[in-house]
Design a protein around this motif. Structure first.
Motif, PDB file in Angstrom:
ATOM      1  N   UNK A  49     -39.189  17.964  12.844  1.00 56.24           N
ATOM      2  CA  UNK A  49     -39.206  16.817  13.765  1.00 56.24           C
ATOM      3  C   UNK A  49     -37.792  16.371  14.130  1.00 56.24           C
ATOM      4  N   UNK A  50     -36.855  16.520  13.195  1.00 57.27           N
ATOM      5  CA  UNK A  50     -35.459  16.136  13.469  1.00 57.27           C
ATOM      6  C   UNK A  50     -34.781  17.149  14.373  1.00 57.27           C
ATOM      7  N   UNK A  51     -34.935  18.434  14.061  1.00 59.94           N
ATOM      8  CA  UNK A  51     -34.249  19.466  14.837  1.00 59.94           C
ATOM      9  C   UNK A  51     -34.778  19.577  16.260  1.00 59.94           C
ATOM     10  N   UNK A  52     -35.995  19.170  16.505  1.00 60.86           N
ATOM     11  CA  UNK A  52     -36.537  19.264  17.857  1.00 60.86           C
ATOM     12  C   UNK A  52     -35.765  18.418  18.847  1.00 60.86           C
ATOM     13  N   UNK A  53     -34.983  17.468  18.347  1.00 61.84           N
ATOM     14  CA  UNK A  53     -34.158  16.645  19.235  1.00 61.84           C
ATOM     15  C   UNK A  53     -32.818  17.243  19.521  1.00 61.84           C
ATOM     16  N   UNK A  54     -32.520  18.447  18.973  1.00 59.87           N
ATOM     17  CA  UNK A  54     -31.198  19.050  19.142  1.00 59.87           C
ATOM     18  C   UNK A  54     -31.038  19.654  20.518  1.00 59.87           C
ATOM     19  N   UNK A  55     -29.871  19.485  21.083  1.00 60.56           N
ATOM     20  CA  UNK A  55     -29.555  20.083  22.389  1.00 60.56           C
ATOM     21  C   UNK A  55     -28.773  21.388  22.225  1.00 60.56           C
TER      22      UNK A  55
END
Length: 346
Positions: free
Chosen positions: A338-344
């Motif tokens: 869930x955290x990494x899904x926000x990575x660009x």
């Protein structure tokens, strides 16, 4: 909820994670007490935000001239003091123990059956990061030093399902205005090295200005090198405006430099496994150049390299705090995803 947060204070990276996570823990209504170990209490600085924290001797290593001194490290260990501190630490008033590779709180939680979470770079070393085969003894060593029921490793890439991005303070991420008339400079932080050797190395290139942070009390200059005392206010500003960073390969500062888009020249502390892994990974990613000796030609080559580009990463502190508040009921792999899904950057 009330937690005891144990922090390994040997390096500043562990303390930086605690500074980043504390505001989010408080935002969740969690009451937090701290224990620090691994550094003499008198050498801790800028600790006001941690309140009336506890201190224990814990374990650390002895260094000299950029190398871990194994025999000297063994000589200064105090295992009887360590086990006394573990036995005397009463956790009956806490719902959870959070340990950033701090062994006293970790072992006290294990002995008393208190829910425990390990959050540190070292927990990522259980895996063969960046294609480097993990030493066979590392997983056992990590779990013996600071055991935890849930282990959250931090890393620069989502290589494994339970690794999280770095935790960085808002101080290191916020924009700082440039000082008027400030000329370009290179930021240098090599706390494990002989400062005089570092200065002589930097003097080979008098046309470059270097800002060297060191364990001194007052600012002074030696030709093209400005020596500055350690400061949590000035250092982030200089990191943001420098043309590059020369440092050991500690996870925290390298993470800040990556996100800020600074080219890196790194010297791993010899004999320190984590720094060896960090250095290997950054070189493999193409984000740093490594050096092992103070070679003037190598420095010249690195100075001539172009500037780096920013490497943005998601901020995990808020999600970690919520996860802790919920009693760690969600699998770590789901938290990490869930955290990494926000990575660009992926």
């Amino acid at each position: 909820m009330k937690i005891l947060y144990g922090v390994q204070a040997t390096g500043n990276g562990h303390i930086t994670r605690a500074r980043a996570l504390l505001p989010e823990l408080l935002q969740q209504g969690i009451e937090v007490d701290f224990m620090f170990s691994g550094r003499p209490k008198a050498k801790l600085f800028d600790m006001e935000m941690f309140g009336h924290y506890r201190w224990a001797n814990g374990f650390t290593f002895t260094t000299a001239r950029g190398k871990v001194k194994r025999f000297a490290t063994l000589q200064q260990l105090k295992p009887l003091v360590f086990w006394r501190d573990v036995r005397q630490l009463d956790l009956s008033g806490y719902d959870l123990v959070l340990t950033d590779f701090e062994p006293v709180t970790a072992w006290a939680a294990k002995r008393q059956g208190v829910l425990s979470v390990g959050l540190a770079r070292q927990y990522a070393l259980r895996y063969p990061l960046a294609g480097k085969q993990s030493a066979f003894w590392l997983n056992t060593a990590v779990q013996c030093f600071a055991p935890a029921q849930h282990m959250l490793g931090v890393h620069w890439q989502p290589d494994y399902p339970d690794l999280l991005p770095p935790l960085l303070t808002q101080t290191s991420l916020q924009p700082y205005p440039a000082e008027p008339g400030q000329r370009p400079f290179i930021l240098v932080y090599l706390p494990f090295e002989d400062t005089s050797v570092v200065i002589n190395w930097l003097k080979h290139y008098p046309s470059w200005h270097f800002k060297l942070y060191s364990n001194i009390s007052e600012l002074r200059s030696e030709q093209n090198v400005t020596l500055l005392p350690l400061s949590r206010n000035a250092f982030p500003r200089d990191l943001q405006h420098c043309s590059g960073v020369i440092c050991n390969s500690g996870f925290g500062l390298c993470s800040e430099a990556l996100i800020a888009g600074k080219k890196l020249l790194i010297k791993p502390l010899q004999g320190q496994t984590e720094q060896a892994y960090n250095s290997y990974t950054l070189v493999k990613m193409g984000k740093a150049q490594q050096f092992n000796t103070f070679n003037p030609e190598l420095l010249q080559h690195w100075l001539a390299r172009p500037a780096a580009t920013a490497y943005p990463l998601p901020e995990p502190a808020k999600a970690i705090a919520r996860w802790l508040k919920q009693g760690c009921s969600v699998p770590v792999s789901e938290l990490a995803t869930s955290i990494w899904q926000g990575s660009r950057t992926l």
